[in-house]
Design an enzyme around this catalytic site. Sequence first.
Site, PDB file in Angstrom:
ATOM      1  N   ASN A  49       0.894  -1.193   0.089  1.00 29.21           N
ATOM      2  CA  ASN A  49      -0.002  -0.075   0.067  1.00 29.21           C
ATOM      3  C   ASN A  49       0.919   1.335  -0.091  1.00 29.21           C
ATOM      4  O   ASN A  49       2.102   1.031   0.006  1.00 29.21           O
ATOM      5  CB  ASN A  49      -1.026  -0.132   1.194  1.00 29.21           C
ATOM      6  CG  ASN A  49      -0.191  -0.071   2.652  1.00 29.21           C
ATOM      7  OD1 ASN A  49       0.373   0.977   2.792  1.00 29.21           O
ATOM      8  ND2 ASN A  49      -0.363  -1.295   3.081  1.00 29.21           N
ATOM      9  N   ASP A  84      -4.593  -6.177   5.378  1.00 27.16           N
ATOM     10  CA  ASP A  84      -5.724  -6.959   6.065  1.00 27.16           C
ATOM     11  C   ASP A  84      -5.650  -8.402   5.459  1.00 27.16           C
ATOM     12  O   ASP A  84      -6.066  -9.320   6.413  1.00 27.16           O
ATOM     13  CB  ASP A  84      -7.037  -6.251   5.703  1.00 27.16           C
ATOM     14  CG  ASP A  84      -7.133  -5.079   6.449  1.00 27.16           C
ATOM     15  OD1 ASP A  84      -6.547  -4.874   7.729  1.00 27.16           O
ATOM     16  OD2 ASP A  84      -7.791  -4.017   5.993  1.00 27.16           O
ATOM     17  N   PHE A 143      -4.858   3.385  14.778  1.00 24.96           N
ATOM     18  CA  PHE A 143      -4.981   4.683  13.647  1.00 24.96           C
ATOM     19  C   PHE A 143      -6.199   4.098  12.924  1.00 24.96           C
ATOM     20  O   PHE A 143      -6.448   2.782  12.753  1.00 24.96           O
ATOM     21  CB  PHE A 143      -3.789   4.760  12.885  1.00 24.96           C
ATOM     22  CG  PHE A 143      -2.882   5.865  13.341  1.00 24.96           C
ATOM     23  CD1 PHE A 143      -1.895   5.610  14.177  1.00 24.96           C
ATOM     24  CD2 PHE A 143      -2.823   7.109  12.755  1.00 24.96           C
ATOM     25  CE1 PHE A 143      -1.305   6.528  14.899  1.00 24.96           C
ATOM     26  CE2 PHE A 143      -1.921   8.208  13.243  1.00 24.96           C
ATOM     27  CZ  PHE A 143      -1.126   7.671  14.503  1.00 24.96           C
ATOM     28  N   LYS A 159     -11.900  -2.939  18.853  1.00 24.70           N
ATOM     29  CA  LYS A 159     -10.387  -3.425  19.166  1.00 24.70           C
ATOM     30  C   LYS A 159      -9.967  -3.142  20.756  1.00 24.70           C
ATOM     31  O   LYS A 159      -8.929  -3.440  21.063  1.00 24.70           O
ATOM     32  CB  LYS A 159      -9.537  -2.844  18.208  1.00 24.70           C
ATOM     33  CG  LYS A 159      -9.939  -2.896  16.657  1.00 24.70           C
ATOM     34  CD  LYS A 159      -8.655  -2.621  15.795  1.00 24.70           C
ATOM     35  CE  LYS A 159      -9.240  -2.965  14.379  1.00 24.70           C
ATOM     36  NZ  LYS A 159      -7.954  -3.138  13.436  1.00 24.70           N
TER      37      LYS A 159
HETATM   38  O1  C5P Z   1      -9.180  -2.296  11.085  1.00 24.92           O
HETATM   39  P1  C5P Z   1      -8.266  -1.010  10.292  1.00 24.92           P
HETATM   40  O2  C5P Z   1      -7.092  -1.963   9.710  1.00 24.92           O
HETATM   41  O3  C5P Z   1      -8.841   0.054   9.780  1.00 24.92           O
HETATM   42  O4  C5P Z   1      -7.519  -0.740  11.774  1.00 24.92           O
HETATM   43  C1  C5P Z   1      -6.375   0.256  11.819  1.00 24.92           C
HETATM   44  C2  C5P Z   1      -5.488  -0.003  12.732  1.00 24.92           C
HETATM   45  O5  C5P Z   1      -5.323  -1.304  13.023  1.00 24.92           O
HETATM   46  C3  C5P Z   1      -4.109   0.845  12.529  1.00 24.92           C
HETATM   47  O6  C5P Z   1      -3.786   1.218  13.978  1.00 24.92           O
HETATM   48  C4  C5P Z   1      -3.292  -0.282  12.377  1.00 24.92           C
HETATM   49  O7  C5P Z   1      -1.848  -0.442  12.664  1.00 24.92           O
HETATM   50  C5  C5P Z   1      -3.942  -1.542  12.917  1.00 24.92           C
HETATM   51  N1  C5P Z   1      -3.979  -2.958  12.192  1.00 24.92           N
HETATM   52  C6  C5P Z   1      -3.118  -4.043  12.816  1.00 24.92           C
HETATM   53  N2  C5P Z   1      -3.277  -5.275  12.301  1.00 24.92           N
HETATM   54  C7  C5P Z   1      -3.758  -5.346  11.148  1.00 24.92           C
HETATM   55  C8  C5P Z   1      -4.533  -4.312  10.422  1.00 24.92           C
HETATM   56  C9  C5P Z   1      -4.602  -3.386  11.166  1.00 24.92           C
HETATM   57  O8  C5P Z   1      -2.454  -3.862  13.964  1.00 24.92           O
HETATM   58  N3  C5P Z   1      -3.918  -6.534  10.654  1.00 24.92           N
END
Ligand code: C5P
Length: 409
Positions: free
Chosen positions: A208, A277, A323, A341
Site C-alpha cells: 500500500n 488486512d 490509527f 479493538k
Molecule cells: O481495522 P483497520 O485496519 O482499519 O485498523 C487500523 C489500525 O489497526 C491501525 O492502527 C493498524 O496499525 C492496526 N492494524 C493492525 N493489524 C492489522 C490491521 C490493522 O495492527 N492486521
Amino acid sequence: MGLPLDGKEIILGVTGGIAAYKSCELVRGLRENGASVSVVMTQAAAKFISPLTFSALSGREAKTELFEPQGMPHIDMTARADAFIVAPATANIIGKAANGIADDLLSTMLMAAKCPVLFAPAMNCRMFDSPALQNNLIILQGRGAFFVGPEEGPMACNEFGWGRMSEPDDILRAAISLFREKTLSGAKVLVSAGPTYEDLDPVRFIGNRSTGRMGFAVAKEALLRGAHVTLIYGPTALVPPSGVKAIAVRSAAEMSEAAHEAFRDADIAIMAAAVSDFAPAEYSASKIKKDGRQNYSLKLIKTPDILSAFGKEKKRGQVVVGFAAETDNAGPNAIKKLKEKNADIIAANLIGKDTGFGGLNNRLYIYDKKGLVRDTGLVSKDEAARQLLDVAAGLPQLKEIKSKGRATR
Ligand code: C5P
C-alpha cells in the site's frame, strides 16, 4: 516562573533567502524567552542582511567564516548547543545537510551538531516541489531532524504556492517545543510504521501507499519525551531516527511476531502501520506465469490483526493506540474501531489530497473512550505526533508512570 528557554544555548543558522529579515524577529523572540543565541550566516545570507544586525540583536558576533586566525573555535559551539535552528533554510542548505556536504561554516557546524536540529524551509514553490528537495526532506526527517513550515502563500517572486517561511512566532513555538517535558520518561513505547508487503511470488507483492512518515514522527516524538522506543517498520525509504531500537519487517505476519515480542514489555503501543488486512493464501516459489489465461483469481486470507490482539491481551496499565485511515466517515468508524479493538485511543484521519498517506501533513481526529478529544487541524506529521502523544501522556495509566516510575509486570 522561569522562561521556556532559560539557560538554553541556541545556534541560529541564517541562509540566503529573502525571508532572512524575519529571522531578526526570531533572534529577539528566542532571547526574550531566555535563550542565548549565536548566529551563523552563509555568504549569501550576508548579502540580504548585514551580520552587524544579527550581532546587535543577539549580543554576540554573528559568524560567517569557517577559518579564523585563532582556528575554528565555533565548531566547539556545536558541542555546547541545546538546539540548532536553520531559518530561513534554503534548498541549498537542506541539500547539503541531507547529503553530508560541509563546505562553509554553517554546513560544517550542522554536520558536527549532536543536538536537535529544526529547519524552517523557505524557497520558491517550484523548488519546494522538486523531487530533489522532497527527497532531501525525507532523508533529513528520517535522521530525526525537525521542520516547521513552509507555508502556502504569495512568494517574493510573484508566484503562489508552498515555500513561504513560517512566521517567526511559529518558528519560536516549534523551537520551544523541542524542549519537551519528559512526559514519557523511562516508558517503553512500541511504534509500528509503514506498509506491509505480502509476497505472491519472488517478484510480486501486495502493498500500500504508506510511507511510514506518521509512525516515524511518533517514534521521534516519544524519544524526545524520554521514552525507550522500539520501532517496528515495514518497507520504507525512511531511515529510523537514531536512538530508537529499530526492527525492519516485511509482511503482516513478521510485523505481528515482532510486535507481540515487544508488547510484552511495553507501556504503550502505537500502531501507525498500514498493515495489510489480507495476504495471499499461498506463496509461489517460482514466478507465476500467464500461461494464456484471460483472468486470474487470487485467494487471500486474513492476516493477524495486531491491534485487536493487543486490545485483548493488554494488562493493567498498558495503553493501546490505533490509527484509522478512512476515505469517508472517519468519526463513526473511529468510535466503532475503538470499541471493537478495545483500544484506549484511536487517531482517525481522512485519506485526501493533502492529508494521510504519502504527504508531509496530516489532520488527526483523536478519540478516547469518551469521544473526540482533539482535532489537530492540518499540521505537519511532527506536530500531529506531538499532539497525539500529549493526549496519550494525559491518560491515567501513563500519568501513573510519570509519578511512580514504571510498574513491573
Ligand atoms: O481495522 P483497520 O485496519 O482499519 O485498523 C487500523 C489500525 O489497526 C491501525 O492502527 C493498524 O496499525 C492496526 N492494524 C493492525 N493489524 C492489522 C490491521 C490493522 O495492527 N492486521
